[in-house]
Design a protein around this motif. Structure first.
Motif, PDB file in Angstrom:
ATOM      1  N   PRO A 112       0.823  -1.207   0.000  1.00 23.95           N
ATOM      2  CA  PRO A 112       0.000   0.000   0.000  1.00 23.95           C
ATOM      3  C   PRO A 112       0.865   1.268   0.000  1.00 23.95           C
ATOM      4  CG  PRO A 112      -0.854  -1.586   1.589  1.00 23.95           C
ATOM      5  CD  PRO A 112       0.476  -2.107   1.100  1.00 23.95           C
ATOM      6  N   GLY A 113       0.627   2.119  -0.990  1.00 23.00           N
ATOM      7  CA  GLY A 113       1.404   3.352  -1.115  1.00 23.00           C
ATOM      8  C   GLY A 113       2.727   3.191  -1.832  1.00 23.00           C
ATOM      9  N   PHE A 114       3.147   1.963  -2.081  1.00 21.57           N
ATOM     10  CA  PHE A 114       4.414   1.696  -2.762  1.00 21.57           C
ATOM     11  C   PHE A 114       4.271   0.401  -3.560  1.00 21.57           C
ATOM     12  CE2 PHE A 114       8.945   0.326  -2.875  1.00 21.57           C
ATOM     13  CZ  PHE A 114       9.451   1.437  -3.538  1.00 21.57           C
ATOM     14  N   PRO A 115       3.474   0.409  -4.636  1.00 23.12           N
ATOM     15  CA  PRO A 115       3.167  -0.829  -5.362  1.00 23.12           C
ATOM     16  C   PRO A 115       4.359  -1.396  -6.134  1.00 23.12           C
ATOM     17  CG  PRO A 115       2.220   1.066  -6.489  1.00 23.12           C
ATOM     18  CD  PRO A 115       2.817   1.580  -5.217  1.00 23.12           C
ATOM     19  N   LEU A 116       4.671  -2.661  -5.854  1.00 20.48           N
ATOM     20  CA  LEU A 116       5.719  -3.411  -6.554  1.00 20.48           C
ATOM     21  C   LEU A 116       5.136  -4.736  -7.009  1.00 20.48           C
ATOM     22  CD1 LEU A 116       8.722  -3.064  -4.070  1.00 20.48           C
ATOM     23  CD2 LEU A 116       8.324  -1.744  -6.152  1.00 20.48           C
ATOM     24  N   MET A 117       5.483  -5.183  -8.216  1.00 16.61           N
ATOM     25  CA  MET A 117       5.037  -6.494  -8.693  1.00 16.61           C
ATOM     26  C   MET A 117       5.787  -7.575  -7.910  1.00 16.61           C
ATOM     27  SD  MET A 117       4.991  -7.936 -12.582  1.00 16.61           S
ATOM     28  CE  MET A 117       4.011  -9.378 -13.003  1.00 16.61           C
ATOM     29  N   PRO A 118       5.058  -8.480  -7.255  1.00 17.62           N
ATOM     30  CA  PRO A 118       5.721  -9.540  -6.478  1.00 17.62           C
ATOM     31  C   PRO A 118       6.547 -10.475  -7.369  1.00 17.62           C
ATOM     32  CG  PRO A 118       3.396  -9.348  -5.875  1.00 17.62           C
ATOM     33  CD  PRO A 118       3.597  -8.524  -7.103  1.00 17.62           C
ATOM     34  N   GLY A 119       7.662 -10.932  -6.821  1.00 17.76           N
ATOM     35  CA  GLY A 119       8.545 -11.833  -7.558  1.00 17.76           C
ATOM     36  C   GLY A 119       7.864 -13.097  -8.033  1.00 17.76           C
ATOM     37  N   VAL A 120       6.964 -13.644  -7.215  1.00 16.52           N
ATOM     38  CA  VAL A 120       6.289 -14.875  -7.626  1.00 16.52           C
ATOM     39  C   VAL A 120       5.427 -14.649  -8.870  1.00 16.52           C
ATOM     40  CG1 VAL A 120       6.339 -15.954  -5.362  1.00 16.52           C
ATOM     41  CG2 VAL A 120       4.387 -14.554  -5.986  1.00 16.52           C
ATOM     42  N   TYR A 121       4.880 -13.456  -9.013  1.00 12.28           N
ATOM     43  CA  TYR A 121       4.090 -13.145 -10.200  1.00 12.28           C
ATOM     44  C   TYR A 121       4.973 -12.948 -11.427  1.00 12.28           C
ATOM     45  CZ  TYR A 121      -0.322 -12.862  -7.722  1.00 12.28           C
ATOM     46  OH  TYR A 121      -1.446 -13.183  -6.994  1.00 12.28           O
ATOM     47  N   ILE A 122       6.156 -12.420 -11.223  1.00  9.37           N
ATOM     48  CA  ILE A 122       7.111 -12.289 -12.327  1.00  9.37           C
ATOM     49  C   ILE A 122       7.471 -13.680 -12.840  1.00  9.37           C
ATOM     50  CG2 ILE A 122       9.414 -11.501 -13.001  1.00  9.37           C
ATOM     51  CD1 ILE A 122       9.114  -9.425 -10.622  1.00  9.37           C
ATOM     52  N   LEU A 123       7.782 -14.587 -11.917  1.00 10.07           N
ATOM     53  CA  LEU A 123       8.119 -15.960 -12.307  1.00 10.07           C
ATOM     54  C   LEU A 123       6.933 -16.651 -12.967  1.00 10.07           C
ATOM     55  CD1 LEU A 123      10.198 -17.078  -9.199  1.00 10.07           C
ATOM     56  CD2 LEU A 123      11.068 -16.461 -11.472  1.00 10.07           C
ATOM     57  N   GLU A 124       5.738 -16.440 -12.443  1.00 11.38           N
ATOM     58  CA  GLU A 124       4.545 -17.046 -13.042  1.00 11.38           C
ATOM     59  C   GLU A 124       4.310 -16.516 -14.455  1.00 11.38           C
ATOM     60  OE1 GLU A 124       1.124 -19.223 -13.827  1.00 11.38           O
ATOM     61  OE2 GLU A 124       2.597 -19.554 -12.236  1.00 11.38           O
ATOM     62  N   ALA A 125       4.506 -15.218 -14.663  1.00  2.95           N
ATOM     63  CA  ALA A 125       4.346 -14.645 -16.003  1.00  2.95           C
ATOM     64  C   ALA A 125       5.359 -15.271 -16.970  1.00  2.95           C
ATOM     65  CB  ALA A 125       4.510 -13.124 -15.953  1.00  2.95           C
ATOM     66  N   MET A 126       6.603 -15.417 -16.521  1.00  5.55           N
ATOM     67  CA  MET A 126       7.619 -16.057 -17.353  1.00  5.55           C
ATOM     68  C   MET A 126       7.226 -17.497 -17.663  1.00  5.55           C
ATOM     69  SD  MET A 126      11.020 -14.494 -15.488  1.00  5.55           S
ATOM     70  CE  MET A 126      12.211 -15.434 -16.421  1.00  5.55           C
ATOM     71  N   ALA A 127       6.726 -18.198 -16.654  1.00  5.38           N
ATOM     72  CA  ALA A 127       6.333 -19.598 -16.836  1.00  5.38           C
ATOM     73  C   ALA A 127       5.179 -19.719 -17.828  1.00  5.38           C
ATOM     74  CB  ALA A 127       5.949 -20.210 -15.501  1.00  5.38           C
ATOM     75  N   GLN A 128       4.237 -18.799 -17.790  1.00  8.14           N
ATOM     76  CA  GLN A 128       3.124 -18.852 -18.734  1.00  8.14           C
ATOM     77  C   GLN A 128       3.603 -18.654 -20.168  1.00  8.14           C
ATOM     78  OE1 GLN A 128      -0.199 -16.376 -17.507  1.00  8.14           O
ATOM     79  NE2 GLN A 128      -0.159 -17.238 -15.437  1.00  8.14           N
ATOM     80  N   VAL A 129       4.544 -17.753 -20.356  1.00  4.82           N
ATOM     81  CA  VAL A 129       5.122 -17.564 -21.694  1.00  4.82           C
ATOM     82  C   VAL A 129       5.823 -18.852 -22.133  1.00  4.82           C
ATOM     83  CG1 VAL A 129       6.843 -16.280 -23.030  1.00  4.82           C
ATOM     84  CG2 VAL A 129       5.310 -15.053 -21.473  1.00  4.82           C
ATOM     85  N   GLY A 130       6.609 -19.443 -21.228  1.00  4.29           N
ATOM     86  CA  GLY A 130       7.265 -20.713 -21.536  1.00  4.29           C
ATOM     87  C   GLY A 130       6.270 -21.827 -21.790  1.00  4.29           C
ATOM     88  N   GLY A 131       5.159 -21.817 -21.073  1.00  5.29           N
ATOM     89  CA  GLY A 131       4.110 -22.818 -21.280  1.00  5.29           C
ATOM     90  C   GLY A 131       3.518 -22.760 -22.677  1.00  5.29           C
ATOM     91  N   ILE A 132       3.351 -21.561 -23.184  1.00  7.66           N
ATOM     92  CA  ILE A 132       2.857 -21.411 -24.561  1.00  7.66           C
ATOM     93  C   ILE A 132       3.842 -22.046 -25.527  1.00  7.66           C
ATOM     94  CG2 ILE A 132       2.366 -19.735 -26.394  1.00  7.66           C
ATOM     95  CD1 ILE A 132       1.273 -17.886 -24.114  1.00  7.66           C
ATOM     96  N   LEU A 133       5.132 -21.802 -25.320  1.00 10.41           N
ATOM     97  CA  LEU A 133       6.154 -22.398 -26.187  1.00 10.41           C
ATOM     98  C   LEU A 133       6.123 -23.920 -26.087  1.00 10.41           C
ATOM     99  CD1 LEU A 133       8.485 -22.067 -28.177  1.00 10.41           C
ATOM    100  CD2 LEU A 133      10.014 -21.820 -26.206  1.00 10.41           C
TER     101      LEU A 133
END
Length: 148
Positions: free
Chosen positions: A49-70
């Motif tokens: 709150p007041g300092f929004p940062l994308m959590p690391g687990v979501y970064i890894l999940e986003a990468m994994a989803q891209v890899g999943g498509i491949l």
């Protein structure tokens, strides 16, 4: 690939679908995906709150989803029948924070590609600067196998 094509391939849906577009795909070799990071992401309410940062687990999940498509495209898996699930993560490093308004570009390269266990080396960038890196392991599972 646009979002409609991505949603045909991946079973993920809001709020966990973390890929907006595939910019490049070389079957069996590499893929580049894009995630527009919006302040409307539900995790920003609590991180932080007041300092929004994308959590690391979501970064890894986003990468994994891209890899999943491949994986799905490269292995010729039947669309709608398979999900790609995490099997492991090595060497994850978070180098810079990701803020709302950033455009996250994820590049993954195949190290080994098998239905039972694939390995990809990935990096995520914002404005050309590396923000995260990881080695991701994943396996293809029939959706019916994942149900209790």
């Amino acid at each position: 690939m646009d979002i409609r094509e991505i949603m045909e391939v991946l079973p993920h849906r809001y709020p966990i679908l973390l890929v907006d577009k595939i910019l490049e795909i070389q079957i069996g070799k590499r893929i580049v995906g894009l995630k527009n990071v919006s302040i409307n992401e539900p995790y920003f309410q609590g991180h932080f709150p007041g300092f929004p940062l994308m959590p690391g687990v979501y970064i890894l999940e986003a990468m994994a989803q891209v890899g999943g498509i491949l994986m799905i495209k490269s292995l010729g898996l039947e669309i709608g029948k398979y999900a790609i699930v995490f099997a492991g993560i090595d060497e994850a490093r978070f180098k810079k924070p990701i803020y709302p308004g950033d455009q996250l570009i994820m590049e993954l390269e195949v190290v080994s590609l098998k239905r039972t266990l694939s390995k990809m080396k990935g990096k995520a960038t914002v404005d050309g600067q590396v923000v995260a890196e990881a080695v991701l392991y994943a396996a293809a599972r029939e959706l019916k196998e994942l149900k209790r």
